[in-house]
Design a protein around this motif. Sequence first.
Motif, mmCIF file in Angstrom:
data_model
loop_
_atom_site.group_PDB
_atom_site.id
_atom_site.type_symbol
_atom_site.label_atom_id
_atom_site.label_comp_id
_atom_site.label_asym_id
_atom_site.label_seq_id
_atom_site.Cartn_x
_atom_site.Cartn_y
_atom_site.Cartn_z
ATOM 1 N N VAL A 77 -42.070 24.417 -26.485
ATOM 2 C CA VAL A 77 -42.196 22.968 -26.450
ATOM 3 C C VAL A 77 -42.546 22.583 -25.014
ATOM 4 O O VAL A 77 -41.961 23.108 -24.068
ATOM 5 C CB VAL A 77 -40.872 22.314 -26.908
ATOM 6 C CG1 VAL A 77 -40.854 20.842 -26.602
ATOM 7 C CG2 VAL A 77 -40.666 22.553 -28.394
ATOM 8 N N LEU A 78 -43.522 21.687 -24.863
ATOM 9 C CA LEU A 78 -44.039 21.374 -23.526
ATOM 10 C C LEU A 78 -43.718 19.942 -23.111
ATOM 11 O O LEU A 78 -43.845 19.019 -23.916
ATOM 12 C CB LEU A 78 -45.552 21.580 -23.501
ATOM 13 C CG LEU A 78 -46.022 22.988 -23.894
ATOM 14 C CD1 LEU A 78 -47.534 23.017 -24.012
ATOM 15 C CD2 LEU A 78 -45.539 24.031 -22.901
ATOM 16 N N THR A 79 -43.327 19.782 -21.854
ATOM 17 C CA THR A 79 -43.113 18.433 -21.330
ATOM 18 C C THR A 79 -44.449 17.761 -21.014
ATOM 19 O O THR A 79 -44.583 16.552 -21.145
ATOM 20 C CB THR A 79 -42.248 18.447 -20.060
ATOM 21 O OG1 THR A 79 -42.886 19.277 -19.071
ATOM 22 C CG2 THR A 79 -40.840 18.978 -20.346
ATOM 23 N N HIS A 80 -45.426 18.550 -20.548
ATOM 24 C CA HIS A 80 -46.743 17.998 -20.241
ATOM 25 C C HIS A 80 -47.733 19.135 -20.000
ATOM 26 O O HIS A 80 -47.359 20.304 -20.004
ATOM 27 C CB HIS A 80 -46.688 17.009 -19.070
ATOM 28 C CG HIS A 80 -46.235 17.573 -17.748
ATOM 29 N ND1 HIS A 80 -45.005 18.150 -17.546
ATOM 30 C CD2 HIS A 80 -46.850 17.631 -16.542
ATOM 31 C CE1 HIS A 80 -44.888 18.531 -16.282
ATOM 32 N NE2 HIS A 80 -46.001 18.232 -15.650
ATOM 33 N N LEU A 86 -49.593 12.175 -27.940
ATOM 34 C CA LEU A 86 -50.464 11.595 -26.915
ATOM 35 C C LEU A 86 -50.899 12.634 -25.881
ATOM 36 O O LEU A 86 -52.001 12.548 -25.314
ATOM 37 C CB LEU A 86 -49.701 10.464 -26.218
ATOM 38 C CG LEU A 86 -50.555 9.487 -25.465
ATOM 39 C CD1 LEU A 86 -51.161 8.467 -26.415
ATOM 40 C CD2 LEU A 86 -49.731 8.770 -24.403
ATOM 41 N N GLU A 87 -50.057 13.613 -25.618
ATOM 42 C CA GLU A 87 -50.409 14.638 -24.638
ATOM 43 C C GLU A 87 -51.461 15.590 -25.211
ATOM 44 O O GLU A 87 -52.302 16.103 -24.471
ATOM 45 C CB GLU A 87 -49.157 15.405 -24.181
ATOM 46 C CG GLU A 87 -49.360 16.278 -22.942
ATOM 47 C CD GLU A 87 -49.692 15.490 -21.663
ATOM 48 O OE1 GLU A 87 -50.027 14.303 -21.740
ATOM 49 O OE2 GLU A 87 -49.627 16.095 -20.584
ATOM 50 N N LYS A 88 -51.415 15.792 -26.506
ATOM 51 C CA LYS A 88 -52.479 16.589 -27.131
ATOM 52 C C LYS A 88 -53.818 15.855 -26.981
ATOM 53 O O LYS A 88 -54.826 16.457 -26.612
ATOM 54 C CB LYS A 88 -52.170 16.839 -28.608
ATOM 55 C CG LYS A 88 -53.228 17.688 -29.300
ATOM 56 C CD LYS A 88 -52.963 17.830 -30.775
ATOM 57 C CE LYS A 88 -54.173 18.478 -31.452
ATOM 58 N NZ LYS A 88 -54.071 18.435 -32.925
ATOM 59 N N GLU A 89 -53.797 14.551 -27.240
ATOM 60 C CA GLU A 89 -55.039 13.764 -27.162
ATOM 61 C C GLU A 89 -55.555 13.608 -25.739
ATOM 62 O O GLU A 89 -56.745 13.567 -25.501
ATOM 63 C CB GLU A 89 -54.797 12.342 -27.692
ATOM 64 C CG GLU A 89 -54.730 12.209 -29.175
ATOM 65 C CD GLU A 89 -54.150 10.830 -29.545
ATOM 66 O OE1 GLU A 89 -54.427 9.846 -28.832
ATOM 67 O OE2 GLU A 89 -53.404 10.769 -30.536
ATOM 68 N N ILE A 116 -38.535 11.539 -25.535
ATOM 69 C CA ILE A 116 -38.690 10.297 -24.774
ATOM 70 C C ILE A 116 -39.995 10.355 -23.984
ATOM 71 O O ILE A 116 -40.163 11.182 -23.090
ATOM 72 C CB ILE A 116 -37.489 10.073 -23.844
ATOM 73 C CG1 ILE A 116 -36.229 9.889 -24.698
ATOM 74 C CG2 ILE A 116 -37.694 8.847 -22.967
ATOM 75 C CD1 ILE A 116 -35.012 10.453 -24.105
ATOM 76 N N TRP A 117 -40.909 9.474 -24.351
ATOM 77 C CA TRP A 117 -42.226 9.412 -23.696
ATOM 78 C C TRP A 117 -42.079 8.704 -22.357
ATOM 79 O O TRP A 117 -41.583 7.576 -22.292
ATOM 80 C CB TRP A 117 -43.192 8.649 -24.608
ATOM 81 C CG TRP A 117 -44.542 8.400 -24.007
ATOM 82 C CD1 TRP A 117 -45.324 9.286 -23.331
ATOM 83 C CD2 TRP A 117 -45.275 7.170 -24.051
ATOM 84 N NE1 TRP A 117 -46.500 8.691 -22.948
ATOM 85 C CE2 TRP A 117 -46.496 7.394 -23.370
ATOM 86 C CE3 TRP A 117 -45.019 5.913 -24.596
ATOM 87 C CZ2 TRP A 117 -47.459 6.394 -23.226
ATOM 88 C CZ3 TRP A 117 -45.976 4.915 -24.463
ATOM 89 C CH2 TRP A 117 -47.187 5.165 -23.780
ATOM 90 N N THR A 118 -42.502 9.362 -21.296
ATOM 91 C CA THR A 118 -42.427 8.780 -19.949
ATOM 92 C C THR A 118 -43.766 8.974 -19.236
ATOM 93 O O THR A 118 -43.945 9.884 -18.432
ATOM 94 C CB THR A 118 -41.298 9.447 -19.128
ATOM 95 O OG1 THR A 118 -41.397 10.874 -19.265
ATOM 96 C CG2 THR A 118 -39.937 8.990 -19.582
ATOM 97 N N PRO A 119 -44.748 8.109 -19.546
ATOM 98 C CA PRO A 119 -46.053 8.241 -18.896
ATOM 99 C C PRO A 119 -45.970 7.945 -17.397
ATOM 100 O O PRO A 119 -45.097 7.200 -16.960
ATOM 101 C CB PRO A 119 -46.896 7.183 -19.612
ATOM 102 C CG PRO A 119 -45.916 6.152 -20.065
ATOM 103 C CD PRO A 119 -44.661 6.922 -20.402
ATOM 104 N N GLY A 120 -46.889 8.511 -16.639
ATOM 105 C CA GLY A 120 -46.946 8.287 -15.192
ATOM 106 C C GLY A 120 -47.407 9.560 -14.500
ATOM 107 O O GLY A 120 -48.521 9.639 -13.991
ATOM 108 N N HIS A 167 -46.481 12.589 -20.853
ATOM 109 C CA HIS A 167 -45.296 13.319 -20.385
ATOM 110 C C HIS A 167 -44.106 12.997 -21.287
ATOM 111 O O HIS A 167 -43.864 11.834 -21.606
ATOM 112 C CB HIS A 167 -44.982 12.934 -18.941
ATOM 113 C CG HIS A 167 -43.875 13.738 -18.331
ATOM 114 N ND1 HIS A 167 -42.548 13.502 -18.610
ATOM 115 C CD2 HIS A 167 -43.897 14.788 -17.473
ATOM 116 C CE1 HIS A 167 -41.811 14.380 -17.932
ATOM 117 N NE2 HIS A 167 -42.605 15.168 -17.240
ATOM 118 N N ALA A 168 -43.367 14.031 -21.693
ATOM 119 C CA ALA A 168 -42.208 13.833 -22.563
ATOM 120 C C ALA A 168 -40.964 14.462 -21.958
ATOM 121 O O ALA A 168 -41.046 15.488 -21.270
ATOM 122 C CB ALA A 168 -42.469 14.442 -23.940
ATOM 123 N N MET A 169 -39.825 13.838 -22.211
ATOM 124 C CA MET A 169 -38.529 14.426 -21.873
ATOM 125 C C MET A 169 -37.789 14.653 -23.197
ATOM 126 O O MET A 169 -38.129 14.051 -24.214
ATOM 127 C CB MET A 169 -37.709 13.477 -20.994
ATOM 128 C CG MET A 169 -38.453 12.950 -19.775
ATOM 129 S SD MET A 169 -37.335 12.144 -18.577
ATOM 130 C CE MET A 169 -36.729 10.750 -19.535
#
Length: 324
Positions: A73-76, A100-103, A172-176, A181-183
């Motif tokens: 499982v990947l955070t980003h 969203l990170e796949k896209e 938990i999606w945390t873009p930036g 990026h996911a936690m």
Amino acid sequence: MAHAVKHSTEVAPQIHLIQVPIPYPFKYVNCYLLKGEGAVLVDCALDTPEARPGLEAALAEHGLSFADLDQVVLTHHHPDHYGLCGLIEAYGPKVGMLDLEKERGHIFWTQDQRMMREGMALFARHGVTGEVLQGLEEEMRATRQRVHPAQNPQTFHDGETLQLAGMSFRVIWTPGHADGHAMFLRESDGVLLAGDQILERISPNIGIWAYSFPNPLALYLESLEKTARLGAKVAFTGHYGPIQDIPGRCRELAQHHQERLAHLRGLMGGEAKTAWALSLELFPGNLNLAQRRFAWSETLAHLEYLVAEGSAQRLEGQPVRYTL
Ligand SMILES: [Zn+2]
């Protein structure tokens, strides 16, 4: 008897930290083995002569090889977190990431020729020229060699509860730092696998790239507030040590960006300058090419934040320049 180096440490019940050496200033990426009913790896380093054997040795301490993992499982999608995922996938485990990170992130590696072209065009548009531009291209090609994209990534979405090695984690999606990026929060005991959302000693890079959202700093500042509000007890992060006072660290990082914005405005009094020129002033000193690339993208993100809030202007042209 030979003294065996231990490659993993149990940092919370059923969560084992694996520190994998990487060729970046922070020296290690923290991967986490979740071992309960089954085994899941969170983040997976990149393919260097040190990283892959290091990761394999750590798994071997648990009697595991890549083929024994249920999933990765990947955070980003950044290379130090994502790089080996396609190689591990080839042994059987599934690779999971935020939809969203796949896209928006994974495609950086699968559409790499287009991404390289657009990336080089963006550097040039923002004032990078000549040898530096050529050096950046070579540096990016070298990184690409160390990355094995997932062929068939599985996705999850923000707010979803995942069962990982028999444990429940909320996404938990945390873009930036990255758009997708996911936690992962283990709600039973408040353990947060935080990726690079917050780090102990350094401020995670918040940068604009050819493929990223136009104002990542605004998104990141929102993500910091979201992270602070989770009520998590401890954050295990992508680099460096764990963070106990999560709201406190989020405040410090937000403050750091406010100071950087003020500093940047202070450099913008006179004639209009490119993001590249301003990055040399904002990050003076002897940085290598990779670090210069990050300094440039960080500067650009701060400039676009100022433009979006109306306190600086972008003057279109080749190159683009910024002024107050
Ligand atoms: Zn990282």
